[in-house]
Write an enzyme that holds these catalytic residues in place. Structure first.
Site, mmCIF file in Angstrom:
data_model
loop_
_atom_site.group_PDB
_atom_site.id
_atom_site.type_symbol
_atom_site.label_atom_id
_atom_site.label_comp_id
_atom_site.label_asym_id
_atom_site.label_seq_id
_atom_site.Cartn_x
_atom_site.Cartn_y
_atom_site.Cartn_z
ATOM 1 N N VAL A 165 -4.485 6.986 19.596
ATOM 2 C CA VAL A 165 -3.616 5.899 19.141
ATOM 3 C C VAL A 165 -2.779 6.538 18.039
ATOM 4 O O VAL A 165 -3.257 6.705 16.918
ATOM 5 C CB VAL A 165 -4.422 4.690 18.613
ATOM 6 C CG1 VAL A 165 -3.492 3.655 17.996
ATOM 7 C CG2 VAL A 165 -5.263 4.068 19.722
ATOM 8 N N PRO A 166 -1.557 6.950 18.369
ATOM 9 C CA PRO A 166 -0.769 7.783 17.438
ATOM 10 C C PRO A 166 -0.202 7.003 16.258
ATOM 11 O O PRO A 166 1.003 6.766 16.149
ATOM 12 C CB PRO A 166 0.329 8.342 18.343
ATOM 13 C CG PRO A 166 0.521 7.277 19.382
ATOM 14 C CD PRO A 166 -0.853 6.698 19.624
ATOM 15 N N CYS A 167 -1.075 6.645 15.334
ATOM 16 C CA CYS A 167 -0.672 5.859 14.162
ATOM 17 C C CYS A 167 0.342 6.603 13.301
ATOM 18 O O CYS A 167 1.082 5.976 12.534
ATOM 19 C CB CYS A 167 -1.885 5.447 13.344
ATOM 20 S SG CYS A 167 -2.912 6.819 12.803
ATOM 21 N N HIS A 168 0.411 7.915 13.438
ATOM 22 C CA HIS A 168 1.397 8.682 12.665
ATOM 23 C C HIS A 168 2.825 8.374 13.116
ATOM 24 O O HIS A 168 3.769 8.667 12.398
ATOM 25 C CB HIS A 168 1.111 10.188 12.774
ATOM 26 C CG HIS A 168 1.158 10.722 14.168
ATOM 27 N ND1 HIS A 168 0.125 10.549 15.071
ATOM 28 C CD2 HIS A 168 2.117 11.415 14.824
ATOM 29 C CE1 HIS A 168 0.434 11.121 16.217
ATOM 30 N NE2 HIS A 168 1.644 11.655 16.094
#
Length: 192
Positions: free
Chosen positions: A137-140
């Protein structure tokens, strides 16, 4: 497999950890300063997990994470996450975030709008700050309004959003820090 398990694996940015159970991945931990600190964090969060060889579907996730952290393209959309007990709102935030393409970003408000609750920017930010599935989950890829690359979730270890976006080839202008904004307009210091 019964119970929870974890593995430590090599990436271009250091040794990462992954924890899984029967229903899927529970967490991904990016490197701390030393591997022992990464292991300690995993133990604190998942004391019942035992280190073991990754099962095939976890091995696929590990290979994908390692590829992404090396700057390569990898699709992690089929990786099964265990969101048991997680707030429904957070699950929705993570589903929207998983669909952000590599090298692109959205703001917290834009994620909220995609969820159909445009006034929920702050709760989106709170969910992103608790994301246990970093990289998958690419929160960046979710930034503050104005493109500021703020802090990662605690699962981000010592790695910044800015560094992850750089690895993905995202333009640095969309990943400004407060200093990037203030320095060009700061008055010069008087001599002396």
């Amino acid at each position: 497999m019964s119970g929870r398990a974890y593995a430590i694996f090599d990436t271009a940015i250091g040794r990462c950890g992954i924890v899984w159970g029967e229903a899927g991945i529970l967490a991904v931990q990016l490197p701390q300063a030393r591997e022992i600190e990464t292991r300690k964090r995993l133990f604190q969060l998942y004391p019942d997990a035992r280190e073991t060889r990754p099962v095939p579907n976890i091995e696929v996730a590990i290979e994908g994470i390692a590829a992404l952290l090396h700057g390569e393209t990898s699709d992690l959309s089929d990786v099964t996450l265990d969101m048991t007990g997680m707030q429904f709102f957070n699950q929705r935030v993570y589903e929207v975030t998983r669909r952000i393409p590599r090298g692109q970003t959205l703001t917290y408000d834009e994620v909220a709008a995609k969820m159909g609750v445009p006034s929920a920017g702050r709760p989106v930010a709170q969910a992103i700050a608790r994301n246990p599935f970093v990289i998958i989950v690419p929160c960046h890829r979710v930034l503050e309004r104005g493109g500021y690359a703020d802090a990662m979730s605690p699962y981000g270890g010592l790695i910044s959003k800015r560094r992850l976006l750089s690895i993905e080839g995202c333009a640095s202008s969309s990943s400004k820090t407060l200093l990037d904004v203030l320095l060009p307009v700061a008055p010069p210091r008087p001599p002396g």
